[in-house]
Design a protein around this motif. Structure first.
Motif, short mmCIF file in Angstrom:
data_model
loop_
_atom_site.label_atom_id
_atom_site.label_comp_id
_atom_site.label_asym_id
_atom_site.label_seq_id
_atom_site.Cartn_x
_atom_site.Cartn_y
_atom_site.Cartn_z
N UNK A 64 -24.70 10.25 15.60
CA UNK A 64 -26.21 9.39 15.36
C UNK A 64 -26.81 9.54 16.70
N UNK A 65 -28.27 9.68 16.68
CA UNK A 65 -29.14 9.67 17.88
C UNK A 65 -30.47 8.68 17.39
N UNK A 66 -30.69 7.72 17.84
CA UNK A 66 -31.69 6.71 17.64
C UNK A 66 -32.90 6.66 18.83
N UNK A 67 -34.08 6.56 18.21
CA UNK A 67 -35.09 6.62 19.17
C UNK A 67 -36.00 5.21 18.48
N UNK A 68 -36.09 4.36 19.67
CA UNK A 68 -36.99 3.06 19.12
C UNK A 68 -38.14 3.06 19.76
N UNK A 69 -39.03 2.46 19.27
CA UNK A 69 -40.59 2.28 20.11
C UNK A 69 -40.94 0.78 19.61
N UNK A 70 -40.87 -0.08 20.32
CA UNK A 70 -41.24 -1.46 19.98
C UNK A 70 -42.76 -1.66 20.36
N UNK A 71 -43.28 -2.50 19.39
CA UNK A 71 -44.93 -2.96 19.66
C UNK A 71 -44.96 -3.47 21.02
N UNK A 72 -44.15 -4.14 21.64
CA UNK A 72 -44.46 -4.83 22.72
C UNK A 72 -44.32 -4.10 24.10
N UNK A 73 -43.86 -2.78 23.93
CA UNK A 73 -43.78 -1.81 24.88
C UNK A 73 -45.33 -1.62 25.53
N UNK A 74 -45.47 -1.90 26.83
CA UNK A 74 -46.73 -1.55 27.25
C UNK A 74 -47.06 0.01 27.19
N UNK A 75 -46.22 0.75 27.02
CA UNK A 75 -46.42 2.40 26.89
C UNK A 75 -46.28 2.79 25.79
N UNK A 76 -46.50 1.81 24.37
CA UNK A 76 -46.16 2.18 23.14
C UNK A 76 -46.95 3.61 22.74
N UNK A 77 -46.25 4.33 22.06
CA UNK A 77 -46.61 5.54 21.24
C UNK A 77 -46.45 5.79 20.01
N UNK A 78 -47.25 6.27 19.23
CA UNK A 78 -46.96 6.77 17.78
C UNK A 78 -46.02 7.95 17.73
N UNK A 79 -46.15 8.75 18.73
CA UNK A 79 -45.33 9.94 18.49
C UNK A 79 -44.27 10.02 19.79
N UNK A 80 -43.18 10.95 19.25
CA UNK A 80 -42.31 11.19 20.15
C UNK A 80 -41.79 12.77 20.07
#
Length: 140
Positions: A64-80
């Motif tokens: 498994x490979x997991x990519x996580x984006x937290x809403x608190x990340x100052x560089x938050x993106x909707x895409x990857x």
């Protein structure tokens, strides 16, 4: 979201793609935690940051490979955009690039995914494109 498939029987397993979105976290209703998971039921996957991805690694694969984006990340993106290698249970190799876009507000939990990839049916770790005649390009 879950998609199952094979490519002419070469993949010998199932890719499972899962996008999970958390609650909307800001007043504009545009930011949220999200996680995108790639799993290969039999075999393994390995994240890659290599732009060209012409030689699959011999080892270091996980199921498994997991990519996580937290809403608190100052560089938050909707895409990857995620590049990864895959190795089947029988030792065949492939490379893939997945572009994932989380939902816009009002879209519900749906994500959009595009997958591009190649598999080498011979078992070689070489994933460099060949010419239409099947010959390796000069100098290789």
């Amino acid at each position: 979201m879950q998609r199952t498939g094979t490519h002419n029987g070469l993949l010998e397993g199932e890719f499972r793609l899962r996008f999970q979105r958390g609650e909307i976290a800001n007043a504009k209703k545009t930011v949220y935690d999200w996680t995108f998971t790639i799993e290969l039921e039999r075999g393994g996957v390995q994240h890659s940051i290599d732009e060209f991805m012409f030689l699959a690694p011999a080892d270091g694969y996980n199921q498994r490979l997991e990519i996580t984006m937290k809403s608190t990340n100052p560089n938050w993106r909707q895409t990857a955009t995620v590049g990864f290698f895959a190795r089947t249970a029988s030792g065949r190799f492939g490379r893939f690039v997945i572009n994932v876009a989380g939902p816009y507000f009002g879209d519900g939990p749906r994500a959009r995914v595009r997958i591009d990839g190649v598999l080498n049916p011979t078992g070689s770790r070489n994933l460099e494109p060949t010419s239409p005649s099947g010959a390796t390009p000069p100098g290789k």
